[in-house]
Design a protein around this motif. Structure first.
Motif, PDB file in Angstrom:
ATOM      1  N   PRO A 188      -6.695  -8.962  67.229  1.00  0.00           N
ATOM      2  CA  PRO A 188      -6.583  -9.253  65.794  1.00  0.00           C
ATOM      3  C   PRO A 188      -7.908  -9.028  65.064  1.00  0.00           C
ATOM      4  N   VAL A 189      -7.799  -8.610  63.827  1.00  0.00           N
ATOM      5  CA  VAL A 189      -8.963  -8.487  62.945  1.00  0.00           C
ATOM      6  C   VAL A 189      -9.115  -9.809  62.200  1.00  0.00           C
ATOM      7  N   VAL A 190     -10.295 -10.399  62.252  1.00  0.00           N
ATOM      8  CA  VAL A 190     -10.546 -11.699  61.613  1.00  0.00           C
ATOM      9  C   VAL A 190     -11.200 -11.453  60.253  1.00  0.00           C
ATOM     10  N   VAL A 191     -10.514 -11.904  59.195  1.00  0.00           N
ATOM     11  CA  VAL A 191     -11.004 -11.715  57.821  1.00  0.00           C
ATOM     12  C   VAL A 191     -11.431 -13.066  57.266  1.00  0.00           C
ATOM     13  N   PRO A 192     -12.715 -13.274  56.964  1.00  0.00           N
ATOM     14  CA  PRO A 192     -13.145 -14.541  56.355  1.00  0.00           C
ATOM     15  C   PRO A 192     -12.530 -14.707  54.971  1.00  0.00           C
ATOM     16  N   LEU A 193     -12.088 -15.903  54.648  1.00  0.00           N
ATOM     17  CA  LEU A 193     -11.504 -16.210  53.349  1.00  0.00           C
ATOM     18  C   LEU A 193     -12.535 -16.975  52.526  1.00  0.00           C
ATOM     19  N   LYS A 194     -12.771 -16.500  51.310  1.00  0.00           N
ATOM     20  CA  LYS A 194     -13.872 -17.043  50.504  1.00  0.00           C
ATOM     21  C   LYS A 194     -13.421 -17.988  49.401  1.00  0.00           C
ATOM     22  N   THR A 195     -12.214 -17.748  48.858  1.00  0.00           N
ATOM     23  CA  THR A 195     -11.773 -18.528  47.699  1.00  0.00           C
ATOM     24  C   THR A 195     -10.415 -19.151  47.970  1.00  0.00           C
ATOM     25  N   THR A 196      -9.957 -19.948  46.999  1.00  0.00           N
ATOM     26  CA  THR A 196      -8.678 -20.655  47.149  1.00  0.00           C
ATOM     27  C   THR A 196      -7.473 -19.781  46.813  1.00  0.00           C
ATOM     28  N   SER A 197      -7.707 -18.556  46.375  1.00  0.00           N
ATOM     29  CA  SER A 197      -6.618 -17.627  46.058  1.00  0.00           C
ATOM     30  C   SER A 197      -6.937 -16.284  46.714  1.00  0.00           C
ATOM     31  N   ILE A 198      -6.049 -15.824  47.601  1.00  0.00           N
ATOM     32  CA  ILE A 198      -6.296 -14.623  48.397  1.00  0.00           C
ATOM     33  C   ILE A 198      -5.187 -13.605  48.134  1.00  0.00           C
ATOM     34  N   LEU A 199      -5.560 -12.438  47.618  1.00  0.00           N
ATOM     35  CA  LEU A 199      -4.597 -11.366  47.372  1.00  0.00           C
ATOM     36  C   LEU A 199      -4.478 -10.489  48.615  1.00  0.00           C
ATOM     37  N   VAL A 200      -3.244 -10.142  48.972  1.00  0.00           N
ATOM     38  CA  VAL A 200      -2.971  -9.242  50.088  1.00  0.00           C
ATOM     39  C   VAL A 200      -2.305  -7.979  49.539  1.00  0.00           C
ATOM     40  N   GLY A 201      -2.806  -6.825  49.921  1.00  0.00           N
ATOM     41  CA  GLY A 201      -2.207  -5.587  49.425  1.00  0.00           C
ATOM     42  C   GLY A 201      -2.962  -4.367  49.895  1.00  0.00           C
ATOM     43  N   ARG A 202      -2.894  -3.306  49.087  1.00  0.00           N
ATOM     44  CA  ARG A 202      -3.559  -2.040  49.395  1.00  0.00           C
ATOM     45  C   ARG A 202      -4.474  -1.675  48.232  1.00  0.00           C
ATOM     46  N   THR A 203      -5.651  -1.199  48.554  1.00  0.00           N
ATOM     47  CA  THR A 203      -6.638  -0.862  47.531  1.00  0.00           C
ATOM     48  C   THR A 203      -6.146   0.276  46.638  1.00  0.00           C
ATOM     49  N   SER A 204      -6.346   0.122  45.340  1.00  0.00           N
ATOM     50  CA  SER A 204      -6.093   1.187  44.368  1.00  0.00           C
ATOM     51  C   SER A 204      -7.236   1.158  43.369  1.00  0.00           C
ATOM     52  N   ARG A 205      -8.156   2.111  43.498  1.00  0.00           N
ATOM     53  CA  ARG A 205      -9.324   2.115  42.611  1.00  0.00           C
ATOM     54  C   ARG A 205      -8.939   2.430  41.179  1.00  0.00           C
ATOM     55  N   SER A 206      -7.955   3.312  40.973  1.00  0.00           N
ATOM     56  CA  SER A 206      -7.584   3.664  39.609  1.00  0.00           C
ATOM     57  C   SER A 206      -6.916   2.501  38.886  1.00  0.00           C
ATOM     58  N   ARG A 207      -6.239   1.620  39.657  1.00  0.00           N
ATOM     59  CA  ARG A 207      -5.599   0.454  39.053  1.00  0.00           C
ATOM     60  C   ARG A 207      -6.457  -0.807  39.161  1.00  0.00           C
ATOM     61  N   ASN A 208      -7.660  -0.634  39.705  1.00  0.00           N
ATOM     62  CA  ASN A 208      -8.597  -1.747  39.869  1.00  0.00           C
ATOM     63  C   ASN A 208      -7.986  -2.876  40.705  1.00  0.00           C
ATOM     64  N   ILE A 209      -7.319  -2.490  41.804  1.00  0.00           N
ATOM     65  CA  ILE A 209      -6.751  -3.469  42.726  1.00  0.00           C
ATOM     66  C   ILE A 209      -7.598  -3.464  43.990  1.00  0.00           C
ATOM     67  N   HIS A 210      -8.225  -4.591  44.277  1.00  0.00           N
ATOM     68  CA  HIS A 210      -9.102  -4.718  45.441  1.00  0.00           C
ATOM     69  C   HIS A 210      -8.711  -5.988  46.189  1.00  0.00           C
ATOM     70  N   PRO A 211      -7.739  -5.881  47.089  1.00  0.00           N
ATOM     71  CA  PRO A 211      -7.236  -7.084  47.767  1.00  0.00           C
ATOM     72  C   PRO A 211      -8.308  -7.752  48.624  1.00  0.00           C
ATOM     73  N   ASP A 212      -8.180  -9.072  48.767  1.00  0.00           N
ATOM     74  CA  ASP A 212      -9.063  -9.805  49.676  1.00  0.00           C
ATOM     75  C   ASP A 212      -8.725  -9.468  51.129  1.00  0.00           C
ATOM     76  N   ILE A 213      -7.448  -9.258  51.409  1.00  0.00           N
ATOM     77  CA  ILE A 213      -7.000  -8.777  52.713  1.00  0.00           C
ATOM     78  C   ILE A 213      -6.398  -7.396  52.482  1.00  0.00           C
ATOM     79  N   ASP A 214      -7.163  -6.367  52.834  1.00  0.00           N
ATOM     80  CA  ASP A 214      -6.793  -4.978  52.545  1.00  0.00           C
ATOM     81  C   ASP A 214      -6.021  -4.398  53.727  1.00  0.00           C
ATOM     82  N   LEU A 215      -4.745  -4.071  53.493  1.00  0.00           N
ATOM     83  CA  LEU A 215      -3.886  -3.501  54.535  1.00  0.00           C
ATOM     84  C   LEU A 215      -3.492  -2.075  54.163  1.00  0.00           C
TER      85      LEU A 215
END
Length: 250
Positions: A145-172
């Motif tokens: 497993p890949v261990v991702v440190p969690l920094k804040t109380t709200s964590i977004l999971v998704g896929r990065t999209s630079r044009s839409r300015n989407i930068h998930p905390d857990i990038d899949l």
């Protein structure tokens, strides 16, 4: 006496007594064949064509003269078309379908409160979940497993999209079954909830043991995650939220 075409003297006048060849009417041999002149090579005598070689203008490799394509790089000798360069998809490299533009904004910092305690997300490629999905993508090696440190109380999971300015905390991004904004984890510091954000393939919650879940969360529904429960999403992704072990968070 008769003479055959080979020059033998024969008493028979129909076939030669020596070699058996038929004797022409009249008993004489045909006119002797004239020897062919031997032509010596010279400046006025055409010489035989010797195959030559062709140098590729793209990679300088030597090819046969009649080659249609360069054997080294694929250059088209007929049309002069250079070889097609391999794309990232040919090499199996994940590609962001939303390439950056000159107007691409930078990622804004999260406004969610920071976590008081150290938490991590274990992200794993689950072969059992993959086997239950209808995915045409090849399953990557599961590994550890890949261990991702969690920094804040709200964590977004998704896929990065630079044009839409989407930068998930857990990038899949490598899992094509994941939506850009797939789901969100929230916490009060002690308990965790997961909410599906209207993803294409759904978010599922399953127990720490037993079969994989089959019923997705309703979009917008917040489901509390019990300790060691697993969240399944995409074509092969599985996430477990837990407190960090010593040394996992710097």
């Amino acid at each position: 006496m008769a003479t055959c075409p080979s020059g033998h003297t024969s008493e028979a006048t129909d076939y030669c007594d020596v070699c058996g060849l038929p004797i022409p009417a009249g008993g004489g041999a045909g006119p002797p064949s004239e020897p062919q002149p031997v032509v010596e090579p010279g400046p006025d005598v055409p010489q035989p064509v010797v195959p030559t070689e062709t140098t590729c203008p793209n990679c300088q490799a030597v090819n046969p003269e009649n080659a249609l394509f360069c054997e080294a790089c694929g250059y088209d000798f007929t049309t002069g078309q250079p070889p097609r360069q391999p794309s990232p998809l040919d090499l199996g490299v994940p590609v962001d379908t939303d390439p950056p533009t000159a107007e691409t904004p930078t990622a804004a910092p999260s406004i969610a409160p920071p976590l008081a305690d150290a938490w991590v997300a274990e992200v794993w490629i689950d072969p059992d979940w993959y086997a239950d999905q209808d995915s045409r993508d090849p399953l990557p090696s599961a590994g550890v497993p890949v261990v991702v440190p969690l920094k804040t109380t709200s964590i977004l999971v998704g896929r990065t999209s630079r044009s839409r300015n989407i930068h998930p905390d857990i990038d899949l991004t490598t899992d094509n079954g994941i939506s850009r904004r797939h789901c969100q984890f929230t916490t009060d510091g002690k308990r965790w909830w997961v909410e599906d954000l209207g993803s294409s393939n759904g978010t599922y919650v399953g127990g720490p043991v037993g079969p994989v879940p089959t019923t997705p969360l309703a979009p917008g529904e917040k489901r509390e995650i019990a300790p060691d429960e697993r969240v399944y999403l995409g074509a092969w992704s599985r996430i477990v939220i837990r407190k960090a072990s010593p040394g996992e968070v710097g």
